[in-house]
Design a protein around this motif. Structure first.
Motif, PDB file in Angstrom:
ATOM      1  N   TYR A 133      14.137   6.439 -13.413  1.00  0.00           N
ATOM      2  CA  TYR A 133      13.520   7.687 -12.975  1.00  0.00           C
ATOM      3  C   TYR A 133      12.172   7.436 -12.306  1.00  0.00           C
ATOM      4  O   TYR A 133      11.913   7.946 -11.216  1.00  0.00           O
ATOM      5  N   SER A 134      11.310   6.641 -12.931  1.00  0.00           N
ATOM      6  CA  SER A 134       9.992   6.387 -12.340  1.00  0.00           C
ATOM      7  C   SER A 134      10.113   5.589 -11.046  1.00  0.00           C
ATOM      8  O   SER A 134       9.348   5.802 -10.109  1.00  0.00           O
ATOM      9  N   PHE A 135      11.096   4.688 -10.973  1.00  0.00           N
ATOM     10  CA  PHE A 135      11.324   3.928  -9.746  1.00  0.00           C
ATOM     11  C   PHE A 135      11.767   4.855  -8.620  1.00  0.00           C
ATOM     12  O   PHE A 135      11.269   4.768  -7.493  1.00  0.00           O
ATOM     13  N   LEU A 136      12.702   5.763  -8.907  1.00  0.00           N
ATOM     14  CA  LEU A 136      13.180   6.700  -7.891  1.00  0.00           C
ATOM     15  C   LEU A 136      12.105   7.692  -7.467  1.00  0.00           C
ATOM     16  O   LEU A 136      12.010   8.049  -6.291  1.00  0.00           O
ATOM     17  N   VAL A 137      11.288   8.137  -8.415  1.00  0.00           N
ATOM     18  CA  VAL A 137      10.176   9.031  -8.079  1.00  0.00           C
ATOM     19  C   VAL A 137       9.187   8.314  -7.172  1.00  0.00           C
ATOM     20  O   VAL A 137       8.709   8.879  -6.182  1.00  0.00           O
ATOM     21  N   SER A 138       8.897   7.068  -7.470  1.00  0.00           N
ATOM     22  CA  SER A 138       7.995   6.281  -6.635  1.00  0.00           C
ATOM     23  C   SER A 138       8.580   6.064  -5.242  1.00  0.00           C
ATOM     24  O   SER A 138       7.876   6.179  -4.234  1.00  0.00           O
ATOM     25  N   LEU A 139       9.866   5.766  -5.175  1.00  0.00           N
ATOM     26  CA  LEU A 139      10.530   5.566  -3.894  1.00  0.00           C
ATOM     27  C   LEU A 139      10.531   6.853  -3.070  1.00  0.00           C
ATOM     28  O   LEU A 139      10.239   6.832  -1.870  1.00  0.00           O
ATOM     29  N   LEU A 140      10.810   7.974  -3.707  1.00  0.00           N
ATOM     30  CA  LEU A 140      10.796   9.251  -3.002  1.00  0.00           C
ATOM     31  C   LEU A 140       9.392   9.588  -2.511  1.00  0.00           C
ATOM     32  O   LEU A 140       9.219  10.087  -1.388  1.00  0.00           O
ATOM     33  N   GLY A 141       8.375   9.302  -3.303  1.00  0.00           N
ATOM     34  CA  GLY A 141       6.998   9.513  -2.867  1.00  0.00           C
ATOM     35  C   GLY A 141       6.630   8.647  -1.685  1.00  0.00           C
ATOM     36  O   GLY A 141       5.946   9.088  -0.754  1.00  0.00           O
ATOM     37  N   ALA A 142       7.105   7.405  -1.665  1.00  0.00           N
ATOM     38  CA  ALA A 142       6.836   6.501  -0.546  1.00  0.00           C
ATOM     39  C   ALA A 142       7.557   6.956   0.720  1.00  0.00           C
ATOM     40  O   ALA A 142       6.996   6.880   1.823  1.00  0.00           O
ATOM     41  N   VAL A 143       8.770   7.467   0.580  1.00  0.00           N
ATOM     42  CA  VAL A 143       9.499   7.986   1.737  1.00  0.00           C
ATOM     43  C   VAL A 143       8.792   9.213   2.300  1.00  0.00           C
ATOM     44  O   VAL A 143       8.646   9.360   3.515  1.00  0.00           O
ATOM     45  N   VAL A 144       8.322  10.083   1.430  1.00  0.00           N
ATOM     46  CA  VAL A 144       7.565  11.263   1.873  1.00  0.00           C
ATOM     47  C   VAL A 144       6.291  10.831   2.586  1.00  0.00           C
ATOM     48  O   VAL A 144       5.933  11.383   3.638  1.00  0.00           O
TER      49      VAL A 144
ATOM     50  N   ILE B 196       0.837  -1.202   0.000  1.00  0.00           N
ATOM     51  CA  ILE B 196       0.000   0.000   0.000  1.00  0.00           C
ATOM     52  C   ILE B 196       0.870   1.250   0.000  1.00  0.00           C
ATOM     53  O   ILE B 196       0.623   2.196  -0.754  1.00  0.00           O
ATOM     54  N   VAL B 197       1.911   1.266   0.843  1.00  0.00           N
ATOM     55  CA  VAL B 197       2.816   2.418   0.894  1.00  0.00           C
ATOM     56  C   VAL B 197       3.499   2.611  -0.458  1.00  0.00           C
ATOM     57  O   VAL B 197       3.640   3.742  -0.934  1.00  0.00           O
ATOM     58  N   GLY B 198       3.916   1.536  -1.093  1.00  0.00           N
ATOM     59  CA  GLY B 198       4.569   1.638  -2.395  1.00  0.00           C
ATOM     60  C   GLY B 198       3.654   2.180  -3.476  1.00  0.00           C
ATOM     61  O   GLY B 198       4.041   3.052  -4.254  1.00  0.00           O
ATOM     62  N   ILE B 199       2.424   1.710  -3.521  1.00  0.00           N
ATOM     63  CA  ILE B 199       1.487   2.159  -4.553  1.00  0.00           C
ATOM     64  C   ILE B 199       1.064   3.598  -4.313  1.00  0.00           C
ATOM     65  O   ILE B 199       1.059   4.423  -5.230  1.00  0.00           O
ATOM     66  N   VAL B 200       0.713   3.932  -3.070  1.00  0.00           N
ATOM     67  CA  VAL B 200       0.307   5.306  -2.762  1.00  0.00           C
ATOM     68  C   VAL B 200       1.498   6.254  -2.909  1.00  0.00           C
ATOM     69  O   VAL B 200       1.351   7.376  -3.402  1.00  0.00           O
ATOM     70  N   GLY B 201       2.682   5.804  -2.510  1.00  0.00           N
ATOM     71  CA  GLY B 201       3.881   6.614  -2.682  1.00  0.00           C
ATOM     72  C   GLY B 201       4.189   6.879  -4.147  1.00  0.00           C
ATOM     73  O   GLY B 201       4.604   7.977  -4.508  1.00  0.00           O
ATOM     74  N   ALA B 202       3.982   5.896  -4.997  1.00  0.00           N
ATOM     75  CA  ALA B 202       4.176   6.089  -6.435  1.00  0.00           C
ATOM     76  C   ALA B 202       3.181   7.109  -6.975  1.00  0.00           C
ATOM     77  O   ALA B 202       3.532   7.948  -7.814  1.00  0.00           O
ATOM     78  N   PHE B 203       1.967   7.062  -6.491  1.00  0.00           N
ATOM     79  CA  PHE B 203       0.958   8.032  -6.905  1.00  0.00           C
ATOM     80  C   PHE B 203       1.352   9.438  -6.464  1.00  0.00           C
ATOM     81  O   PHE B 203       1.298  10.383  -7.254  1.00  0.00           O
ATOM     82  N   ILE B 204       1.768   9.579  -5.205  1.00  0.00           N
ATOM     83  CA  ILE B 204       2.178  10.888  -4.681  1.00  0.00           C
ATOM     84  C   ILE B 204       3.404  11.399  -5.442  1.00  0.00           C
ATOM     85  O   ILE B 204       3.457  12.562  -5.848  1.00  0.00           O
ATOM     86  N   GLY B 205       4.382  10.537  -5.631  1.00  0.00           N
ATOM     87  CA  GLY B 205       5.573  10.933  -6.375  1.00  0.00           C
ATOM     88  C   GLY B 205       5.258  11.338  -7.800  1.00  0.00           C
ATOM     89  O   GLY B 205       5.820  12.298  -8.325  1.00  0.00           O
TER      90      GLY B 205
END
Length: 85
Positions: free
Chosen positions: A60-71, A34-43
């Protein structure tokens, strides 16, 4: 096939984000997904100006998703404890 990839990539991104934020012991595989999917959406909204789902999986999309999940995890930690870990 797309939903299966969402679950797998979301789980990996959520797991990596929880390792970065040191919350891995508190959440299981379902919360990681859930955190990964929602984080990808936020990122995707914040950094790409829209959904990154329309693009192929790139670094790039992987890092954006990871950064969104961290946020996302930082916001959750801030709301729960009053501080970011």
């Amino acid at each position: 096939m797309g939903i299966i990839l969402w679950l797998i990539i979301g789980g990996v991104i959520g797991w990596l984000a929880s390792m970065i934020m040191r919350t891995d012991a508190q959440q299981g595989i379902f919360l990681n997904i859930i955190v990964g999917i929602v984080g990808a959406f936020i990122g995707g909204l914040v950094f790409s100006g829209g959904s990154i789902n329309n693009q192929p999986l790139t670094i790039y999309s992987f890092l954006v998703s990871l950064l969104g999940a961290v946020v996302l995890l930082a916001i959750v930690n801030l709301a729960r404890r009053g501080r970011v870990r």
